[in-house]
Write a protein that holds these residues in place. Structure first.
Motif, PDB file in Angstrom:
ATOM      1  N   GLY A 193       5.340 -11.814   2.093  1.00  0.00           N
ATOM      2  CA  GLY A 193       4.933 -10.372   2.565  1.00  0.00           C
ATOM      3  C   GLY A 193       6.153  -9.772   2.125  1.00  0.00           C
ATOM      4  O   GLY A 193       7.560 -10.888   1.617  1.00  0.00           O
ATOM      5  N   LEU A 209       8.743  -6.633   0.655  1.00  0.00           N
ATOM      6  CA  LEU A 209       8.882  -5.783  -0.720  1.00  0.00           C
ATOM      7  C   LEU A 209       9.943  -5.723  -1.159  1.00  0.00           C
ATOM      8  O   LEU A 209      10.991  -4.840  -0.537  1.00  0.00           O
ATOM      9  CB  LEU A 209       7.831  -4.577  -1.181  1.00  0.00           C
ATOM     10  N   ALA A 260       1.945  -2.061  -8.194  1.00  0.00           N
ATOM     11  CA  ALA A 260       0.574  -2.150  -8.154  1.00  0.00           C
ATOM     12  C   ALA A 260       0.518  -2.962 -10.022  1.00  0.00           C
ATOM     13  O   ALA A 260      -0.471  -3.988  -9.456  1.00  0.00           O
ATOM     14  CB  ALA A 260      -0.029  -1.358  -8.001  1.00  0.00           C
ATOM     15  N   MET A 301       7.831  -9.280  -4.979  1.00  0.00           N
ATOM     16  CA  MET A 301       6.827  -9.546  -3.281  1.00  0.00           C
ATOM     17  C   MET A 301       6.756 -10.713  -2.769  1.00  0.00           C
ATOM     18  O   MET A 301       6.544 -11.234  -3.380  1.00  0.00           O
ATOM     19  CB  MET A 301       5.341  -8.731  -4.326  1.00  0.00           C
ATOM     20  N   ARG A 337      -0.192  -9.700  -8.837  1.00  0.00           N
ATOM     21  CA  ARG A 337       0.423 -10.239  -7.898  1.00  0.00           C
ATOM     22  C   ARG A 337      -0.340 -10.065  -6.192  1.00  0.00           C
ATOM     23  O   ARG A 337      -1.668 -10.045  -6.448  1.00  0.00           O
ATOM     24  CB  ARG A 337       0.615  -8.493  -8.196  1.00  0.00           C
ATOM     25  N   SER A 366      -0.360  -7.756  -4.267  1.00  0.00           N
ATOM     26  CA  SER A 366      -0.707  -6.919  -3.862  1.00  0.00           C
ATOM     27  C   SER A 366      -2.510  -6.450  -3.893  1.00  0.00           C
ATOM     28  O   SER A 366      -3.480  -6.352  -5.087  1.00  0.00           O
ATOM     29  CB  SER A 366      -0.176  -5.852  -4.270  1.00  0.00           C
ATOM     30  N   PRO A 383      -4.400  -9.464   0.514  1.00  0.00           N
ATOM     31  CA  PRO A 383      -2.573  -9.519   0.031  1.00  0.00           C
ATOM     32  C   PRO A 383      -2.299  -9.853   0.666  1.00  0.00           C
ATOM     33  O   PRO A 383      -1.630  -9.333   2.072  1.00  0.00           O
ATOM     34  CB  PRO A 383      -2.952  -7.970  -0.790  1.00  0.00           C
ATOM     35  N   SER A 384      -0.606 -10.124   0.082  1.00  0.00           N
ATOM     36  CA  SER A 384       0.659  -9.414   0.999  1.00  0.00           C
ATOM     37  C   SER A 384       1.074  -8.277   0.835  1.00  0.00           C
ATOM     38  O   SER A 384       1.842  -7.936   2.276  1.00  0.00           O
ATOM     39  CB  SER A 384       1.691 -10.409  -0.200  1.00  0.00           C
ATOM     40  N   VAL A 385       0.972  -7.513   0.454  1.00  0.00           N
ATOM     41  CA  VAL A 385       1.043  -5.846   0.234  1.00  0.00           C
ATOM     42  C   VAL A 385       0.401  -5.861  -0.369  1.00  0.00           C
ATOM     43  O   VAL A 385      -0.876  -5.809  -0.862  1.00  0.00           O
ATOM     44  CB  VAL A 385       2.392  -5.547  -0.592  1.00  0.00           C
ATOM     45  N   LEU A 386      -0.366  -4.586   0.737  1.00  0.00           N
ATOM     46  CA  LEU A 386      -1.428  -2.952   0.712  1.00  0.00           C
ATOM     47  C   LEU A 386      -0.439  -2.107   0.225  1.00  0.00           C
ATOM     48  O   LEU A 386       0.127  -1.393   1.135  1.00  0.00           O
ATOM     49  CB  LEU A 386      -1.930  -3.248   1.912  1.00  0.00           C
ATOM     50  N   LEU A 387      -1.410  -1.119  -0.893  1.00  0.00           N
ATOM     51  CA  LEU A 387      -0.541   0.102  -0.989  1.00  0.00           C
ATOM     52  C   LEU A 387      -2.065   0.645  -0.796  1.00  0.00           C
ATOM     53  O   LEU A 387      -3.088   0.608  -1.099  1.00  0.00           O
ATOM     54  CB  LEU A 387      -0.647  -0.110  -2.896  1.00  0.00           C
ATOM     55  N   THR A 409       2.865  -3.083   4.433  1.00  0.00           N
ATOM     56  CA  THR A 409       1.694  -1.851   3.644  1.00  0.00           C
ATOM     57  C   THR A 409       2.839  -0.954   3.263  1.00  0.00           C
ATOM     58  O   THR A 409       3.670  -0.331   4.130  1.00  0.00           O
ATOM     59  CB  THR A 409       0.787  -1.579   4.849  1.00  0.00           C
TER      60      THR A 409
END
Ligand code: ATP
Ligand code: MG
Length: 346
Positions: A10, A12, A58, A70, A83, A85, A160-164, A195
């Protein structure tokens, strides 16, 4: 032998992100580092570039220059589906003709995951957001909060590693907003997922974030913890955008300022009001009294200025005479917080 834990995936990094749209600079050399597992809010007024930034993260919008990393990888030139995400859109973008189950399953079906795996992952996710009982319902038949949780489940099922999240609570009424934002925070911490939440609601940002990036005109004015942002706003913009502030040009109550260039800011809760005289207080009269339930906002006339103050307990009536003093002041020079402590003397 003890094997050390691998670093949590994770995180960013945005480096010198730049975007022009319609002949204007919308995002201006923006830098941001979000630690793995951290919840960061992008907070700022309408049009400051929050959604544009999120869409670039994203992968729905290409930056003109700069880079996006990311989970350790450069993803600047990858499309959204490549990605690590997942994004929850402001209007949730649920498919009306599909059941809750099929909406959440959709990203996995696109990836051609086996049927049994899809059923297992979707049900686990629906359990996590308390929606198993609505598995076969269509979006139109469930409440706004349930639709929001469906959209959240559809993002999370992708692991996801990154939540938007873009203004994830704006369609909910005031009570539900508080509940759902606490749910999101709880889930985010439980899953340890990095996040980013876009919002223009300061209370929302301050209450759930590890750190808040305050944006203004395509730039980040300050990136700090909620406590730090409020207590030590780096700029006059941040100080007025977050919370409430009495502002005075030049010297006030003995603050050591440069008349003409400095601005003195006082938080209403740093104005002390009492009926009787006390140390350093000057006489003041209540001009307005606005009840807010657990506190009252009063406007105090003190010589030639009006000070807003928050008082607890019984609301003083208009016309009440008393005394007011300032406990703490912020001084801004050319819009930036003056670093040395500001003395206040009568
Ligand atoms: N495709 C486009 N062409 C031209 N200008 C654009 C385009 N997309 C966005 N903008 C402009 O970029 C600026 C930032 O827009 P953005 O949607 O990122 O703001 P925001 O901070 O999300 O605002 P809000 O809180 O209202 O959602 C706005 O002035 C907007 O008009
Ligand atoms: Mg927006």
């Amino acid at each position: 032998m003890n094997t050390p834990h691998p670093p949590r995936p994770g995180g960013l990094q945005l480096r010198s992100l730049h975007k022009e749209l319609g002949g204007r600079t919308i995002i201006d050399e923006l830098d941001l580092t979000v630690e793995p597992g951290e919840l960061v809010s992008l907070l700022g007024p309408s049009g400051c570039g929050k959604t544009t930034t999120l869409r670039m993260i994203a992968g729905f919008l290409q930056p003109d220059s700069g880079s996006i990393r990311m989970a350790g990888d450069d993803v600047t030139h990858l499309g959204p589906d490549r990605r690590p995400s997942a994004m929850v859109f402001q209007n949730y973008a649920l498919w009306p003709h599909m059941t809750v189950f099929r909406n959440v399953a959709f990203p996995l079906r696109i990836r051609r995951r086996p049927k049994a795996e899809i059923a297992e992952r979707v049900d686990r996710m629906l359990g996590l957001v308390n929606l198993l009982h609505h598995r076969e319902s269509r979006p139109a038949r469930i409440s706004g909060g349930e639709q929001q949780r469906t959209a959240l489940a559809r993002a999370l099922v992708q692991e996801p590693s990154v939540l938007l999240l873009d203004e994830p609570l704006s369609n909910l009424d005031a009570k539900l907003r508080v509940k759902v934002r606490e749910d999101i925070r709880e889930l985010q911490q439980r899953l340890g997922i990095t996040t980013i939440i876009v919002t223009h609601d300061q209370e929302e940002a301050l209450s759930i974030s590890d750190r808040v990036a305050v944006m203004n005109a395509g730039r980040i004015e300050q990136f700090s913890t909620p406590t730090e942002l409020y207590a030590r706003p780096a700029t006059e913009f941040v100080a007025t955008f977050i919370g409430s502030l009495n502002r005075f040009d030049g010297s006030f109550d003995g603050t050591r300022v440069v008349p003409g260039t400095d601005v003195v800011g006082v938080r209403p809760e740093d104005v002390v009001f009492a009926r009787g005289p006390f140390d350093r207080a000057i006489s003041a009269t209540v001009e307005r009294s606005v009840p807010h339930g657990h506190f009252t906002e009063v406007h105090l006339r003190r010589a030639d200025v009006v000070l807003r103050a928050f008082v607890s307990g019984e609301a003083p009536e208009v016309g009440t005479a008393g005394y007011a003093a300032i406990a703490k002041a912020l001084v801004f020079r050319d819009g930036r917080l003056v670093d040395e402590p500001v003395g206040v003397a009568a």
